[in-house]
Enzyme design. Structure first.
Site: not given
Ligand code: CMP
Length: 139
Positions: A11, A51, A114, A117, A128
């Site tokens: 990310k 998302y 975070n 993913h 995805e």
């Protein structure tokens, strides 16, 4: 259907903080083979589409804004039991709750930023991976 594949993104926080190399190193040392990988960016429209399952969640707007804030690395990974093993390797969604030694515990600062993913099911890994990579790139 079990595919032994998962999908990951490094990310914007982890990319901006210079952790791409260390994260890929930890992933490959854990036995994951890289099937496909690209360094790219998401527009807010693309992040919203990616998302989409979280569209009704209170954190959706912040998630989309964060995920389109800078470059990311997208990858399809392969290993026996890929989904479960990768989720163990990255640790809990909230890095404060992630086990010591996991990628999120080492490189993430908050539940939004975070670091990585990881797909939560074979079905989502396929959706995805298809979002980022053509059939040719995924072969
Ligand atoms: P990720 O695995 O990419 O999937 C959805 C993301 O939403 C998640 O990681 C978090 O970065 C982010 N998020 C923010 N708040 C929450 C929350 N309360 N629960 C789950 N995910 C959250």
């Amino acid at each position: 259907m079990q595919t032994n594949r998962t999908f990951t993104m490094i990310k914007p926080d982890a990319v901006a903080n210079g952790h791409i190399g260390a994260i890929i190193d930890q992933i490959t040392k854990a036995g994951f083979k890289i099937v496909a990988m690209k360094y790219t960016s998401l527009s807010s429209e693309m992040a919203g589409q990616f998302y989409d399952i979280h569209r009704e969640r209170p954190f959706f707007k912040d998630l989309v804004s964060f995920m389109s804030s800078g470059p990311i690395v997208a990858a399809i990974l392969e290993k026996d039991n890929a989904i479960e093993d990768f989720r163990k390797l990255i640790g809990a969604t909230d890095p404060q709750k992630a086990e010591v030694g996991t990628i999120r515990q080492k490189f993430a600062k908050s539940i939004d930023a975070n670091a990585v993913h990881g797909s939560d099911s074979d079905e989502n890994a396929q959706i995805e991976g298809n979002f980022f990579f053509s059939a040719f790139e995924r072969a």
